[in-house]
Design a protein around this motif. Structure first.
Motif, PDB file in Angstrom:
ATOM      1  N   TYR A 210       0.937  -1.136  -0.002  1.00 61.54           N
ATOM      2  CA  TYR A 210       0.269   0.267  -0.072  1.00 61.54           C
ATOM      3  C   TYR A 210       0.767   1.273   0.011  1.00 61.54           C
ATOM      4  CZ  TYR A 210      -3.250   3.723   1.615  1.00 61.54           C
ATOM      5  OH  TYR A 210      -3.824   4.848   1.703  1.00 61.54           O
TER       6      TYR A 210
ATOM      7  N   VAL B   8       0.775   1.673  -3.876  1.00 63.59           N
ATOM      8  CA  VAL B   8      -0.736   1.842  -4.179  1.00 63.59           C
ATOM      9  C   VAL B   8      -1.227   3.301  -3.826  1.00 63.59           C
ATOM     10  CG1 VAL B   8      -3.116   1.336  -3.589  1.00 63.59           C
ATOM     11  CG2 VAL B   8      -1.474  -0.375  -4.217  1.00 63.59           C
ATOM     12  N   ARG B   9      -0.363   3.565  -2.738  1.00 59.68           N
ATOM     13  CA  ARG B   9      -0.903   5.008  -1.980  1.00 59.68           C
ATOM     14  C   ARG B   9      -0.895   6.283  -2.876  1.00 59.68           C
ATOM     15  NH1 ARG B   9       1.509   7.582   3.666  1.00 59.68           N
ATOM     16  NH2 ARG B   9      -0.065   9.059   3.815  1.00 59.68           N
TER      17      ARG B   9
ATOM     18  N   ALA C  94      -1.515   7.112  -6.724  1.00 59.16           N
ATOM     19  CA  ALA C  94      -2.296   6.583  -7.761  1.00 59.16           C
ATOM     20  C   ALA C  94      -1.309   6.786  -9.000  1.00 59.16           C
ATOM     21  CB  ALA C  94      -3.694   7.361  -8.067  1.00 59.16           C
TER      22      ALA C  94
ATOM     23  N   ASP D 192      -6.409   4.176 -10.750  1.00 54.77           N
ATOM     24  CA  ASP D 192      -6.813   4.039  -9.465  1.00 54.77           C
ATOM     25  C   ASP D 192      -7.444   2.452  -9.195  1.00 54.77           C
ATOM     26  OD1 ASP D 192      -6.949   6.832  -8.546  1.00 54.77           O
ATOM     27  OD2 ASP D 192      -8.824   7.207  -9.656  1.00 54.77           O
TER      28      ASP D 192
ATOM     29  N   LYS E 137      -5.664   0.365  -6.466  1.00 59.02           N
ATOM     30  CA  LYS E 137      -6.399   0.648  -5.026  1.00 59.02           C
ATOM     31  C   LYS E 137      -7.577  -0.322  -4.559  1.00 59.02           C
ATOM     32  CE  LYS E 137      -6.098   4.455  -2.592  1.00 59.02           C
ATOM     33  NZ  LYS E 137      -6.276   5.687  -2.076  1.00 59.02           N
TER      34      LYS E 137
ATOM     35  N   ASP F 196      -9.486   9.184  -5.806  1.00 63.99           N
ATOM     36  CA  ASP F 196      -9.805   7.725  -5.281  1.00 63.99           C
ATOM     37  C   ASP F 196     -10.479   7.945  -3.880  1.00 63.99           C
ATOM     38  OD1 ASP F 196      -7.870   9.187  -3.773  1.00 63.99           O
ATOM     39  OD2 ASP F 196      -6.407   7.573  -3.688  1.00 63.99           O
TER      40      ASP F 196
END
Length: 407
Positions: free
Chosen positions: A23, A27-28, A30, A99, A102, A179
């Motif tokens: 994450y 992923v944090r 985008a 996105d 996520k 997001d």
């Protein structure tokens, strides 16, 4: 193989650490992962799973190691099948490309929590009631039969019951706000489609668990092996999605292979249930002397079926044609949807991918080109995408000319 509380603590901490690492470092922020990035990290997670399996072989013996690898391979194959549904859900919700990571990571985390609950529930039932093996075997045989039925995309779409209820009860926004899960729409706080797609993914994850957990309990009843094989099969699924994007439709025979594997494990569970039988209406509650399928044979059958299925799909002209047509349709739709992504590089990638799929269709011969021409909506979609691209090229040229004149 009995894992101590310390081993369980270290394992769970390691799994949570990998999810948090994924994450915060990937992923944090985008972005659309490149093919190289997806390949590297997907290989890394598979490598970690294999190293763990080797550790089980060394520490607990060949039997436990074979059970782990049989469970991991089966769960990984089922996870790849789940990616088809994730793709359909995210397509139906038009999730922006940057996105999607996520959404996938949420799905993986939710699935891990849900399956862990099912694992401990299943273990408790098995320890208390031997007839549960009959029940699990029946579930897998029914699931195998259902996988052979033709299924439309609508049956797997994101517009499931949970999403429809959420839209009726709560105020929802028709558009994404980055997001964010909540936004302000018409002056009121509203749910965004990002939250709704996560609800849809979470709902389908619960259904996936009903298939996958009985399958792995058919290969091993060791709770630690069941948990680790399931967890490692889910880790890296996000990277695998972007690595296999464009190839998922190519695996046209995967459902047949998975149905065969689930049916095989279902039969194995029923045979095991007969061997341990204590149900009064079967053989007067006495065990039935039947042949039991060994873990080694299970592992051989699972790997063999998957190899044959994947090779048949990749080498099949029908598979190549179906993949090219499906991908061309998806790329054309994505290119025309200007709200799909704000990343100019991504739009160029989508158009280049569209051209690549069209070249593949042309190279396959008249039979498969005819399949495209027999779909007027697809032809109109492709022509619109090319017209939009031509207009965008001319618009960019005019803007460059204007800038040069101003200088």
């Amino acid at each position: 193989m009995d894992a101590s509380p310390l081993v369980w603590t270290i394992t769970v901490a390691g799994v949570l650490g990998l999810l948090l690492f994924d994450y915060f470092f990937h992923v944090r922020k985008a972005h659309v992962p490149s093919l190289k990035e997806a390949a590297i990290w997907s290989s890394l997670y598979v490598g970690i799973a294999i190293l763990f399996g080797v550790g089980v072989l060394v520490a607990a013996g060949v039997h436990s190691g074979s059970e782990y690898f049989a469970g991991y391979i089966t769960e990984k194959a089922l996870s790849v099948d789940n990616l088809f549904v994730f793709l359909i859900i995210m397509t139906s919700f038009r999730v922006p490309r940057e996105d999607q990571q996520k959404v996938l990571l949420f799905g993986i985390a939710f699935s891990l929590v849900a399956r862990t609950g099912f694992i401990f529930l299943g273990a408790a039932l098995i320890n208390s009631f031997a007839w549960v093996f009959y029940f699990f075997g029946l579930i897998l045989l029914i699931t195998a039969g259902n996988m052979l039925k033709p299924e439309s995309s609508e049956s797997k779409s994101g517009d499931n019951v949970m999403v429809r209820i959420a839209r009726k009860i709560f105020h929802t926004s028709p558009d994404y706000d980055g997001d964010k899960l909540f936004t302000v729409h018409n002056g009121k706080r509203a749910l965004t489609p990002m939250l709704l797609v996560m609800v849809a993914i979470g709902g389908t994850d619960l259904l996936f668990a009903l298939d996958s957990i009985p399958a792995i309990f058919g290969l091993t009843q060791n709770v630690y092996i069941v948990f680790t094989a399931t967890a490692f099969s889910l880790l890296g699924l996000r990277q695998l999605y972007f690595l296999l994007d464009g190839l998922l439709d190519r695996l046209i025979y995967l459902s047949y292979g998975l149905a065969t594997i689930l049916a095989f494990i279902g039969v194995k569970l029923v045979l095991h249930a007969l061997h341990e039988n204590n149900v009064p209406i079967i053989n007067h509650g006495e065990p039935v002397p039947v042949f039991e399928i060994s873990t080694g044979l299970s592992l051989t059958v699972i790997v063999g079926v998957l190899v044959v299925t994947v090779l048949a799909s990749l080498l099949s002209p029908a598979g190549r044609a179906q993949t090219a047509i499906a991908n061309a349709r998806r790329h054309a739709t994505d290119y025309l949807d200007l709200g799909y992504t704000a990343d100019h590089t991504e739009r160029v990638r989508v158009y280049d991918a569209l051209r690549h799929e069209e070249e593949i269709i042309r190279s396959l011969g008249g039979k498969y080109r005819k399949m495209v021409h027999e779909e007027p909506e697809l032809m109109e979609l492709l022509l619109s995408a090319h017209a939009e691209h031509e207009e965008s090229v001319q618009r960019a040229a005019r803007e460059d000319a204007g800038r040069q004149a101003g200088e």
